[in-house]
Design a protein around this motif. Structure first.
Motif, mmCIF file in Angstrom:
data_model
loop_
_atom_site.group_PDB
_atom_site.id
_atom_site.type_symbol
_atom_site.label_atom_id
_atom_site.label_comp_id
_atom_site.label_asym_id
_atom_site.label_seq_id
_atom_site.Cartn_x
_atom_site.Cartn_y
_atom_site.Cartn_z
ATOM 1 N N ASP A 116 1.184 -0.137 -2.763
ATOM 2 C CA ASP A 116 2.519 0.321 -3.152
ATOM 3 C C ASP A 116 2.765 1.759 -2.705
ATOM 4 O O ASP A 116 3.880 2.116 -2.326
ATOM 5 N N GLN A 117 1.722 2.576 -2.748
ATOM 6 C CA GLN A 117 1.854 3.958 -2.282
ATOM 7 C C GLN A 117 1.801 4.039 -0.758
ATOM 8 O O GLN A 117 2.605 4.742 -0.136
ATOM 9 N N LEU A 118 0.875 3.325 -0.164
ATOM 10 C CA LEU A 118 0.715 3.336 1.288
ATOM 11 C C LEU A 118 1.992 2.893 1.992
ATOM 12 O O LEU A 118 2.402 3.479 3.003
ATOM 13 N N GLU A 119 2.625 1.884 1.439
ATOM 14 C CA GLU A 119 3.865 1.362 2.006
ATOM 15 C C GLU A 119 4.955 2.438 2.058
ATOM 16 O O GLU A 119 5.808 2.419 2.943
ATOM 17 N N ARG A 120 4.891 3.399 1.145
ATOM 18 C CA ARG A 120 5.931 4.435 1.060
ATOM 19 C C ARG A 120 5.763 5.542 2.098
ATOM 20 O O ARG A 120 6.741 6.226 2.421
ATOM 21 N N TRP A 121 4.542 5.768 2.603
ATOM 22 C CA TRP A 121 4.365 6.891 3.535
ATOM 23 C C TRP A 121 3.894 6.494 4.922
ATOM 24 O O TRP A 121 3.972 7.304 5.848
ATOM 25 N N TRP A 122 3.425 5.292 5.123
ATOM 26 C CA TRP A 122 2.844 4.918 6.416
ATOM 27 C C TRP A 122 3.916 4.922 7.503
ATOM 28 O O TRP A 122 4.949 4.287 7.371
ATOM 29 N N GLY A 123 3.660 5.627 8.567
ATOM 30 C CA GLY A 123 4.563 5.678 9.709
ATOM 31 C C GLY A 123 5.328 6.981 9.764
ATOM 32 O O GLY A 123 5.393 7.736 8.808
ATOM 33 N N PRO A 124 5.904 7.250 10.928
ATOM 34 C CA PRO A 124 6.650 8.493 11.109
ATOM 35 C C PRO A 124 7.929 8.529 10.274
ATOM 36 O O PRO A 124 8.346 7.529 9.695
ATOM 37 N N ASN A 125 8.548 9.689 10.264
ATOM 38 C CA ASN A 125 9.802 9.871 9.535
ATOM 39 C C ASN A 125 10.821 8.813 9.928
ATOM 40 O O ASN A 125 10.954 8.474 11.101
ATOM 41 N N GLY A 126 11.528 8.290 8.925
ATOM 42 C CA GLY A 126 12.576 7.309 9.169
ATOM 43 C C GLY A 126 12.102 5.875 9.152
ATOM 44 O O GLY A 126 12.919 4.953 9.161
ATOM 45 N N PHE A 127 10.782 5.651 9.136
ATOM 46 C CA PHE A 127 10.246 4.289 9.129
ATOM 47 C C PHE A 127 10.054 3.811 7.703
ATOM 48 O O PHE A 127 9.780 4.583 6.796
ATOM 49 N N SER A 128 10.202 2.505 7.512
ATOM 50 C CA SER A 128 9.829 1.848 6.263
ATOM 51 C C SER A 128 8.915 0.688 6.632
ATOM 52 O O SER A 128 8.744 0.369 7.815
ATOM 53 N N ASN A 129 8.320 0.069 5.632
ATOM 54 C CA ASN A 129 7.317 -0.962 5.883
ATOM 55 C C ASN A 129 7.503 -2.160 4.973
ATOM 56 O O ASN A 129 7.946 -2.024 3.838
#
Length: 148
Positions: A31-44
């Motif tokens: 749940d936390q990883l999904e919120r920050w993984w990837g560059p700015n503007g990306f979601s997962n």
């Protein structure tokens, strides 16, 4: 800023003003990883997250340009509170090693990205260096309670 090592590796490092257990959790709690993984503007969107050696992590990264980027990763090593090693198998193949060093209630994360093919590295290094720094920024924002 990221350091470039040899002809196939990027290294980024950041000290977070949070305990190692809390920082490690941002990498191991989906749940936390999904919120920050990837560059700015990306979601997962996570499809599978099996956090164990040999476990699969499949996700779709949704870019700010409206494109979707399917990702397939396999966890190679998990050492609680110390290290996570995963292999990215879709597109450019690379290995990520994240280490977590305790520093008196603070934590240094070192993020190593080792490309298997130097040509892939050459093509991707500028974008990946910036994206890795943005990932570290996004972790810090999550830890500080800022909206992503």
């Amino acid at each position: 800023m990221a350091a470039i090592i040899g002809n196939n590796e990027l290294i980024s490092s950041r000290v977070f003003d949070f305990p190692r257990e809390r920082v490690f959790e941002t990498w191991t709690n989906p749940d936390q990883l999904e919120r920050w993984w990837g560059p700015n503007g990306f979601s997962n969107t996570f499809h599978e997250f099996d956090l164990r050696p040999g476990g699969t992590w499949r996700l779709t990264m949704h870019g700010p340009d409206g494109n979707d980027y399917p990702n397939h990763n396999v966890f190679e090593e998990i050492v609680p509170l110390e290290r996570i090693v995963l292999r990215h198998l879709s597109g450019h193949e690379f290995q990520i090693t994240a280490t977590f060093e305790e520093l008196d209630n603070r934590t240094r994360v070192t993020f190593r990205q080792l490309f298997m093919d130097p040509a892939d590295f050459e093509q991707s290094k500028k974008m990946c260096a910036e994206a890795n720094e943005q990932n570290l920024d996004r972790i810090n924002a999550l830890l500080a309670g800022s909206p992503q």
